[in-house]
Scaffold this active site. Structure first.
Site, PDB file in Angstrom:
ATOM      1  N   THR A 126      -2.826   2.474  -4.426  1.00  0.00           N
ATOM      2  CA  THR A 126      -3.841   3.533  -4.404  1.00  0.00           C
ATOM      3  C   THR A 126      -4.107   4.057  -2.987  1.00  0.00           C
ATOM      4  O   THR A 126      -3.968   3.312  -2.005  1.00  0.00           O
ATOM      5  CB  THR A 126      -5.160   2.962  -4.985  1.00  0.00           C
ATOM      6  OG1 THR A 126      -6.217   3.889  -4.741  1.00  0.00           O
ATOM      7  CG2 THR A 126      -5.550   1.632  -4.359  1.00  0.00           C
ATOM      8  N   ASP A 127      -4.565   5.303  -2.917  1.00  0.00           N
ATOM      9  CA  ASP A 127      -4.964   5.876  -1.615  1.00  0.00           C
ATOM     10  C   ASP A 127      -6.195   5.178  -1.050  1.00  0.00           C
ATOM     11  O   ASP A 127      -6.513   5.321   0.135  1.00  0.00           O
ATOM     12  CB  ASP A 127      -5.205   7.389  -1.739  1.00  0.00           C
ATOM     13  CG  ASP A 127      -6.279   7.791  -2.737  1.00  0.00           C
ATOM     14  OD1 ASP A 127      -6.889   6.910  -3.366  1.00  0.00           O
ATOM     15  OD2 ASP A 127      -6.505   9.010  -2.893  1.00  0.00           O
ATOM     16  N   GLU A 128      -6.912   4.405  -1.892  1.00  0.00           N
ATOM     17  CA  GLU A 128      -8.140   3.753  -1.412  1.00  0.00           C
ATOM     18  C   GLU A 128      -7.853   2.695  -0.350  1.00  0.00           C
ATOM     19  O   GLU A 128      -8.757   2.281   0.373  1.00  0.00           O
ATOM     20  CB  GLU A 128      -8.919   3.130  -2.582  1.00  0.00           C
ATOM     21  CG  GLU A 128      -9.292   4.177  -3.599  1.00  0.00           C
ATOM     22  CD  GLU A 128     -10.557   3.872  -4.375  1.00  0.00           C
ATOM     23  OE1 GLU A 128     -11.259   2.908  -4.035  1.00  0.00           O
ATOM     24  OE2 GLU A 128     -10.838   4.625  -5.319  1.00  0.00           O
ATOM     25  N   TYR A 151     -12.564  -3.554  -4.661  1.00  0.00           N
ATOM     26  CA  TYR A 151     -11.357  -3.058  -5.358  1.00  0.00           C
ATOM     27  C   TYR A 151     -10.275  -2.691  -4.339  1.00  0.00           C
ATOM     28  O   TYR A 151      -9.121  -3.136  -4.446  1.00  0.00           O
ATOM     29  CB  TYR A 151     -11.710  -1.838  -6.219  1.00  0.00           C
ATOM     30  CG  TYR A 151     -10.490  -1.039  -6.635  1.00  0.00           C
ATOM     31  CD1 TYR A 151      -9.582  -1.538  -7.568  1.00  0.00           C
ATOM     32  CD2 TYR A 151     -10.224   0.222  -6.065  1.00  0.00           C
ATOM     33  CE1 TYR A 151      -8.443  -0.811  -7.931  1.00  0.00           C
ATOM     34  CE2 TYR A 151      -9.099   0.951  -6.429  1.00  0.00           C
ATOM     35  CZ  TYR A 151      -8.210   0.431  -7.358  1.00  0.00           C
ATOM     36  OH  TYR A 151      -7.087   1.148  -7.707  1.00  0.00           O
ATOM     37  N   LYS A 155      -6.486  -4.325  -3.705  1.00  0.00           N
ATOM     38  CA  LYS A 155      -5.238  -3.557  -3.815  1.00  0.00           C
ATOM     39  C   LYS A 155      -4.455  -3.620  -2.494  1.00  0.00           C
ATOM     40  O   LYS A 155      -3.228  -3.734  -2.492  1.00  0.00           O
ATOM     41  CB  LYS A 155      -5.526  -2.107  -4.185  1.00  0.00           C
ATOM     42  CG  LYS A 155      -6.065  -1.905  -5.591  1.00  0.00           C
ATOM     43  CD  LYS A 155      -5.095  -2.329  -6.692  1.00  0.00           C
ATOM     44  CE  LYS A 155      -3.879  -1.433  -6.803  1.00  0.00           C
ATOM     45  NZ  LYS A 155      -2.996  -1.844  -7.931  1.00  0.00           N
TER      46      LYS A 155
END
Ligand code: NAD
Ligand code: DAU
Length: 343
Positions: A126-128, A151, A155
């Protein structure tokens, strides 16, 4: 690359990816391996349930015995790992499952891929992991990770372990880091399906803080085509960002969504913000474009198509919203909205 283990294949993006693979490659076999948490749903896979190239195994990616047995039984050569706990708000309420599945589960899959000499391990990320991105900048794949929610941290850990297995053991890995996906079969805790289904029922839309946070709302089908491109043409050991390369404020997203559903703006409620809310994500997607991929849909098109899918598919989401979802909704929004806002 022929026999795929799609972990988390009963979730939102995983199921769209399974439909994509079976729709595009006649000689591929797909085994969905999924724990069926609250977010896993076999309704997403109804249209392939009778396909002789599709199999389903109910299992946890943290279970090395069952993962190994499944890989051997179906002669798996490629794992694509979509399995994860995925909702930021739930990770703030209780991070435990996020660490177990997203960190330990990823490690288990990597170990099995190494022991069984698989052709490819692909990690869906993810870009997060890049954290909050300042105005005027877009993250590139070599940027350091700087996750800020439980989260995102879980990741980022999965990504780092995946890259370590490449460096240390020569495991043939690839990683994709996607921006926000929207489209069919997304559990209605995420903002676009939550707001679409609330708007259909004339319920309030709880927008966090000032609503000026920025996201790249890409269509899930575009994301799936990009993962396919990386699997077939990506370089081993590399990370690829996936998104449209454009972002918009949440308030703009809501306007487009209300317009698509012909609902009034007074459904919007500004509520207490998410703790540690990342203000902006922005991806530079030049690297995946160089593989010959382009997004087909703009953000506005993706939002409109998604809103219409929820309008036309109440059979899918009404039963979800009547179940466990209600307890979650009350805990997440009860105080923020007051009694008038909770269905
Ligand atoms: P989702 O929450 O809709 O589905 C997750 C799936 O994983 C479910 O089917 C669930 O049952 C399964 N699962 C959870 N824990 C498991 C476990 N321990 N063992 C086996 N299966 C398990 O998620 P999604 O939105 O489809 O996201 C899929 C992947 O893409 C995730 O890795 C997520 O981090 C990543 N991602 C999501 C987005 C997005 O916008 N949704 C964007 C970028 C990346
Ligand atoms: O960016 C990719 C990520 O996108 C994925 O890795 C995650 O799995 C996925 O959940 C998603 O994370 P976000 O936190 O960006 O998505 P969410 O739909 O929860 O929120 C999108 C934006 O909308 C964010 O700025 C928070 C805001 N929001 C969200 C909800 C649920 C609201 O204003 N109100 C809400 O009720």
């Amino acid at each position: 690359m022929k026999n795929f283990l799609i972990t988390g294949g009963a979730g939102f993006i995983g199921s769209n990816f399974v439909l994509h693979l079976l729709g595009h490659y006649t000689d591929y076999q797909v085994v969905v391996y999924d724990k069926l948490t609250y977010a896993g749903n076999l309704d997403n896979l109804l249209e392939v349930s009778d396909d002789p190239r599709y199999y389903f195994v109910k299992g946890d990616i943290c279970d090395p015995g069952l993962v190994t047995e499944t890989v051997r039984k179906y002669e798996i050569d490629t794992i694509v790992n979509f399995a994860a706990e995925t909702h930021v708000d739930r990770s703030i309420m209780d991070p435990d499952a996020f660490v177990k599945t997203n960190v330990n589960g990823t490690y288990v899959l990597l170990e099995v891929a190494r022991e069984q000499n698989l052709e490819r391990y692909h990690q869906v990320s993810t870009d997060e992991v890049y954290g909050d991105v300042p105005e005027g900048y877009s993250s590139i794949e070599s940027d350091p990770v700087a996750p800020r929610s439980p989260y995102a941290a879980s990741k980022a850990s999965g990504d780092l372990m995946t890259l370590a297995f490449f460096t240390t053991y020569d495991l043939p890995v690839t990683i994709t880091r996607g921006a926000n996906n929207i489209g069919p079969y997304q559990y209605p805790e995420k903002v676009v399906p939550l707001f679409a289904t609330n708007a259909i029922d004339n319920l309030p839309l709880p927008i966090y803080g000032d609503g000026r946070q920025m996201r790249d709302y890409q269509y899930v089908g575009d994301h799936c085509r990009a993962v396919d491109k990386v699997l077939h043409f990506g370089e081993i050991g590399q990370v690829y960002n996936i998104g449209t390369g454009h972002e918009m404020e949440n308030l703009t997203m809501v306007e487009i969504l209300l317009d698509a559903l012909d609902r009034p703006g007074d459904l919007i409620r500004h509520v207490t913000d998410r703790p540690g809310h990342d203000r902006r994500y922005s991806l530079n997607v030049d690297k995946v474009r160089q593989l010959g991929w382009e997004p087909e849909f703009t953000l506005a098109e993706a939002i409109t198509m998604t809103a219409h899918w929820y309008r036309d598919n109440e059979w899918w989401w009404r039963k979800i919203k009547m179940g466990e979802f209600q307890t979650y909704y009350e805990a997440q929004y009860g105080e923020r909205l007051g009694s008038a806002g909770v269905s």
